[in-house]
Design an enzyme around this catalytic site. Structure first.
Site, mmCIF file in Angstrom:
data_model
loop_
_atom_site.group_PDB
_atom_site.id
_atom_site.type_symbol
_atom_site.label_atom_id
_atom_site.label_comp_id
_atom_site.label_asym_id
_atom_site.label_seq_id
_atom_site.Cartn_x
_atom_site.Cartn_y
_atom_site.Cartn_z
ATOM 1 N N LYS A 78 -14.637 -14.094 -34.654
ATOM 2 C CA LYS A 78 -13.446 -14.894 -34.895
ATOM 3 C C LYS A 78 -13.782 -16.235 -35.536
ATOM 4 O O LYS A 78 -12.942 -16.828 -36.214
ATOM 5 C CB LYS A 78 -12.656 -15.069 -33.594
ATOM 6 C CG LYS A 78 -11.919 -13.800 -33.174
ATOM 7 C CD LYS A 78 -10.936 -13.376 -34.264
ATOM 8 C CE LYS A 78 -10.186 -12.112 -33.938
ATOM 9 N NZ LYS A 78 -9.254 -11.725 -35.024
ATOM 10 N N THR B 24 -1.044 -9.816 -24.493
ATOM 11 C CA THR B 24 -0.983 -8.597 -25.283
ATOM 12 C C THR B 24 -1.963 -7.583 -24.685
ATOM 13 O O THR B 24 -2.663 -7.873 -23.716
ATOM 14 C CB THR B 24 -1.380 -8.882 -26.739
ATOM 15 O OG1 THR B 24 -2.709 -9.416 -26.751
ATOM 16 C CG2 THR B 24 -0.428 -9.875 -27.383
ATOM 17 N N TYR C 205 -17.770 -11.866 -30.093
ATOM 18 C CA TYR C 205 -16.466 -12.359 -30.552
ATOM 19 C C TYR C 205 -16.625 -13.590 -31.445
ATOM 20 O O TYR C 205 -15.649 -14.171 -31.883
ATOM 21 C CB TYR C 205 -15.587 -12.656 -29.346
ATOM 22 C CG TYR C 205 -14.099 -12.474 -29.595
ATOM 23 C CD1 TYR C 205 -13.605 -11.289 -30.125
ATOM 24 C CD2 TYR C 205 -13.193 -13.479 -29.307
ATOM 25 C CE1 TYR C 205 -12.254 -11.110 -30.350
ATOM 26 C CE2 TYR C 205 -11.834 -13.321 -29.519
ATOM 27 C CZ TYR C 205 -11.373 -12.128 -30.041
ATOM 28 O OH TYR C 205 -10.028 -11.967 -30.269
#
Length: 256
Positions: free
Chosen positions: A156, A185, A153
């Site tokens: 990002k 989410t 990740y």
């Protein structure tokens, strides 16, 4: 009234940002990866000017999406919202030989930035997790390291590097990045503690607002306030290296 395109906006934060912008009277074009998701997006936001289909998993698909969007004309702002999370248990390789996470989180916004008509504003979604990442550009495609979804990740952080590189190289464009918060989410999960109401507001604000705090470039935000980014994001050598890697693997150069 501004005209805004939002990638990855058939659901979640992208759709929420589109709904917010439409409520404010702006023209919104949404994006879905297939026909079913496009129909879902049309039902969720009937006021959208259009919903454009395109699978950004591949470079060819992202190029085709850029062509379709350019056929619609120039946008005032583009929100690069499309992304996947950090839970992939193994390195999933796309047909272009890229890790799935890198292909969607980094290559897709890069190729769209290169190929779409240049807008007045660009907004790139990052994550608070980028603060603890390192730009391991010597192995950006994870061919040498043992796979770790959470570490991957770091993509990002690369999104912030891209936003800041564009801000530096395209001074006529306002290019910024943000973290929406860890919100519940589908990607964030049901236990995420942050404010869902605030999550889509910063990207919409950066895309259209005439407030002086929004009319800046090369900045990082959280809940409509400037926030310090990972210091690596401001390293111009790292920015240029990311652009070189992205150009080499996509066959697409950032126009200067």
């Amino acid at each position: 009234m501004a005209r805004i395109f939002i990638s990855g906006s058939s659901e979640g934060l992208g759709l929420m940002a589109g709904q917010l912008l439409a409520e404010q009277g702006h023209q919104v074009v949404l994006h879905a990866r297939n026909a079913q998701r496009a129909e879902d997006a049309r039902r969720a936001l009937p006021a959208a000017e259009a919903v454009v289909e395109g699978d950004v998993l591949t470079i060819a698909g992202t190029r085709a999406l850029a062509d379709s969007l350019n056929d619609l004309g120039r946008f005032d702002g583009i929100i690069h919202n499309v992304g996947v999370g950090y839970r992939e248990p193994r390195r999933i390789e796309t047909e272009d030989g890229l890790p799935h996470v890198f292909a969607i989180n980094v290559m897709a916004p890069y190729v769209l930035t290169c190929l779409m008509q240049r807008p007045a504003r660009l907004v790139y979604l990052s994550s608070g997790m980028h603060q603890h990442a390192h730009a391991n550009l010597g192995d950006a495609l994870w061919t040498q390291r043992r796979w770790d979804g959470s570490t991957a990740y770091e993509s990002k952080l690369l999104d912030v590097l891209l936003a800041f590189a564009v801000a530096r190289l395209w001074p006529s464009v306002l290019s910024n990045s943000l973290e929406p918060g860890w919100v519940p989410t589908r990607m964030g999960g049901p236990s995420a503690p942050d404010d869902m109401d605030q999550a889509p507001r910063t990207q919409a604000w950066l895309a259209v607002s005439d407030d002086p705090p929004a009319r800046v470039t090369g900045q990082y935000f959280y809940h409509m306030r400037p926030r310090a980014s990972n210091p690596e994001a401001s390293d111009t050598a790292l920015q240029d290296r990311l652009l070189d890697i992205s150009q080499r693997h996509s066959g697409t150069a950032l126009p200067l």
